[in-house]
Motif scaffolding. Sequence first.
Motif, short mmCIF file in Angstrom:
data_model
loop_
_atom_site.label_atom_id
_atom_site.label_comp_id
_atom_site.label_asym_id
_atom_site.label_seq_id
_atom_site.Cartn_x
_atom_site.Cartn_y
_atom_site.Cartn_z
N GLY A 93 0.84 -1.25 0.11
CA GLY A 93 -0.05 0.00 -0.13
C GLY A 93 0.85 1.25 0.01
N GLU A 94 2.23 1.08 0.01
CA GLU A 94 3.15 2.10 0.19
C GLU A 94 3.05 2.84 -1.31
OE1 GLU A 94 7.87 3.12 1.07
OE2 GLU A 94 7.03 1.09 1.16
N GLU A 95 3.38 4.09 -1.38
CA GLU A 95 3.31 4.75 -2.91
C GLU A 95 4.97 4.53 -3.33
OE1 GLU A 95 0.84 8.30 -4.24
OE2 GLU A 95 2.02 8.84 -2.43
N PRO A 96 5.26 3.93 -4.48
CA PRO A 96 6.57 3.95 -4.80
C PRO A 96 7.15 5.25 -5.27
CG PRO A 96 4.92 2.62 -6.30
CD PRO A 96 4.00 3.59 -5.50
N ASP A 97 8.38 5.31 -4.83
CA ASP A 97 9.23 6.57 -5.27
C ASP A 97 9.34 6.60 -6.84
OD1 ASP A 97 9.82 7.50 -2.37
OD2 ASP A 97 10.46 5.22 -2.23
N PHE A 98 9.75 5.32 -7.39
CA PHE A 98 10.00 5.13 -8.82
C PHE A 98 9.08 4.01 -9.29
CE2 PHE A 98 14.00 6.44 -6.91
CZ PHE A 98 14.10 7.86 -7.19
N TYR A 99 8.85 4.27 -10.56
CA TYR A 99 7.95 3.10 -11.40
C TYR A 99 9.20 2.78 -12.46
CZ TYR A 99 3.78 4.63 -9.38
OH TYR A 99 2.80 4.97 -8.49
N TYR A 100 9.49 1.36 -12.57
CA TYR A 100 10.26 0.78 -13.57
C TYR A 100 9.53 0.10 -14.62
CZ TYR A 100 13.78 -1.79 -15.79
OH TYR A 100 14.70 -2.41 -16.89
N LEU A 101 9.52 0.40 -15.97
CA LEU A 101 8.64 -0.14 -16.86
C LEU A 101 9.79 -1.12 -17.74
CD1 LEU A 101 6.97 2.85 -18.42
CD2 LEU A 101 6.57 1.84 -15.93
N LEU A 102 9.24 -2.40 -17.66
CA LEU A 102 10.14 -3.14 -18.49
C LEU A 102 9.20 -3.93 -19.57
CD1 LEU A 102 13.06 -4.47 -18.66
CD2 LEU A 102 12.00 -6.22 -17.14
N ASN A 103 9.55 -3.94 -20.91
CA ASN A 103 8.95 -4.68 -21.83
C ASN A 103 9.11 -6.33 -21.51
OD1 ASN A 103 8.27 -2.48 -23.07
ND2 ASN A 103 9.03 -3.31 -25.06
N SER A 104 7.95 -6.90 -22.02
CA SER A 104 7.62 -8.44 -21.68
C SER A 104 8.92 -9.23 -22.48
CB SER A 104 6.48 -8.82 -21.98
OG SER A 104 6.05 -8.71 -23.47
N ASP A 105 9.57 -8.68 -23.56
CA ASP A 105 10.71 -9.11 -24.14
C ASP A 105 11.85 -8.47 -23.96
OD1 ASP A 105 9.85 -6.85 -25.39
OD2 ASP A 105 10.04 -7.65 -27.43
N ALA A 106 12.19 -8.03 -22.91
CA ALA A 106 13.30 -7.09 -22.51
C ALA A 106 13.84 -7.76 -21.20
CB ALA A 106 12.96 -5.74 -22.16
N PHE A 107 15.26 -7.92 -21.18
CA PHE A 107 16.03 -8.75 -19.85
C PHE A 107 17.06 -7.88 -19.70
CE2 PHE A 107 14.70 -11.62 -23.36
CZ PHE A 107 13.48 -11.75 -23.20
N PRO A 108 16.81 -7.42 -18.30
CA PRO A 108 17.91 -6.44 -17.63
C PRO A 108 19.06 -7.30 -17.13
CG PRO A 108 16.03 -6.86 -16.25
CD PRO A 108 15.60 -7.51 -17.58
N GLU A 109 20.19 -6.59 -17.30
CA GLU A 109 21.43 -7.25 -16.33
C GLU A 109 21.13 -6.89 -14.95
OE1 GLU A 109 24.84 -5.65 -18.12
OE2 GLU A 109 24.65 -6.59 -20.16
N ARG A 110 22.16 -7.49 -14.26
CA ARG A 110 22.05 -7.59 -13.00
C ARG A 110 21.91 -6.28 -12.18
NH1 ARG A 110 22.96 -12.17 -10.04
NH2 ARG A 110 23.90 -13.03 -11.65
N ASP A 111 22.53 -5.35 -12.57
CA ASP A 111 22.62 -3.98 -11.96
C ASP A 111 21.58 -3.09 -12.68
OD1 ASP A 111 24.25 -3.69 -13.80
OD2 ASP A 111 25.64 -2.68 -12.84
N ALA A 112 20.82 -3.32 -13.65
CA ALA A 112 20.25 -2.41 -14.58
C ALA A 112 19.30 -1.44 -13.83
CB ALA A 112 19.50 -3.06 -15.86
N ILE A 113 18.54 -2.12 -12.75
CA ILE A 113 17.47 -1.26 -12.18
C ILE A 113 18.05 -0.40 -11.06
CG2 ILE A 113 15.24 -1.52 -10.71
CD1 ILE A 113 14.83 -4.13 -12.30
N ARG A 114 19.13 -1.05 -10.33
CA ARG A 114 19.72 -0.04 -9.30
C ARG A 114 20.58 0.95 -10.04
NH1 ARG A 114 21.23 -0.76 -4.43
NH2 ARG A 114 20.79 -3.08 -4.31
N VAL A 115 21.13 0.82 -11.21
CA VAL A 115 21.93 2.21 -11.61
C VAL A 115 20.90 3.08 -12.08
CG1 VAL A 115 22.90 2.61 -14.04
CG2 VAL A 115 23.69 0.49 -12.81
#
Length: 336
Positions: A93-115
Amino acid sequence: MTDPAILTIIVNWRTPGMTLKAAELALRAMKGLRGGIVIVDNNSGDGSFEHLSRAVAERGWDAEARVRVVQSGRNGGFGAGVNFGIRTGLASGEEPDFYYLLNSDAFPERDAIRVLCDFLLATPEAGFAGSFVRGADGEPHRTAFRFPSIASEFENGAMTGAISRMLERSVVAMPIPQGRGRVDWTAGASLMIRREVLDQVGTFDEAYFLYFEETDLCLRAARAGWSCYYVPESRVVHVGSVSTGLKSAERTPQYWFDSRLYYFIKNHGRLYATAATLAWIAGAGIWTVNRTLTRKPDRHRKGHMADLVSHALRQVIGRRGDGRGPARGALVEDRK
């Protein structure tokens, strides 16, 4: 802000296998970060929702609601699916500080979101941060863009060296940046958005079914003072056009023309939209003469000029939409 909450949103449309792979790698990339992942099934109607729900439970990803699968109930397009995920929010129920959008055919590397998260934390004026994206074949994708304009439409139609060089600062697809930097907009395949941006300018305009929705959102945010950045240290592999099939389509789908015209009318007015269409036609005329003289193959998609002109004429005579958004009925067959 020292420990931000992130909501990762993946929209699924009949690609459950790839969606699960994207979710698996996003879950890995979320390690050590607060928040969760929501998979939005856009009413695929092919058993995707049941398959995804079962797989998430079997893999134990639903522990503490770290990954949830929700059903939007309609195929309203990419922006509508993301908006549904935003409204779903975090399980806490907490409001996110950030929204991360990722396509269903996109594959992030291990630190992609943190960066991306670290960049937004360190750059208060930045409302958006997008990743470096490459294809499965290793080829970099152009995901740093300028806003479309009359000049860019003329260049896109002409596709001629001298004209492209003359209008290089108007070309929508920028050369791939070698480092971090401001861009007008970047692709939603891997994009982090600051919540305050959406609080101020609103979420995606659901009148867009596919294409131009990120462009429109970034333009609204830019007009409100927010910046968009390309952050190449965040790296993602993107297959591309798996749900839409646009890469392999013989002709450009109707919804692309709907979205293009709506973008110009909404953001610049009907006169500007008309001028942009005429600019593309003029440029394409130059390209036609050029390729006839040089015997080069046509670079435009089959029937693109005829489809663009007929679409514009239908708008003028009122047979397709009313200028307040794409004609929703025209999208039904294209998106199946």
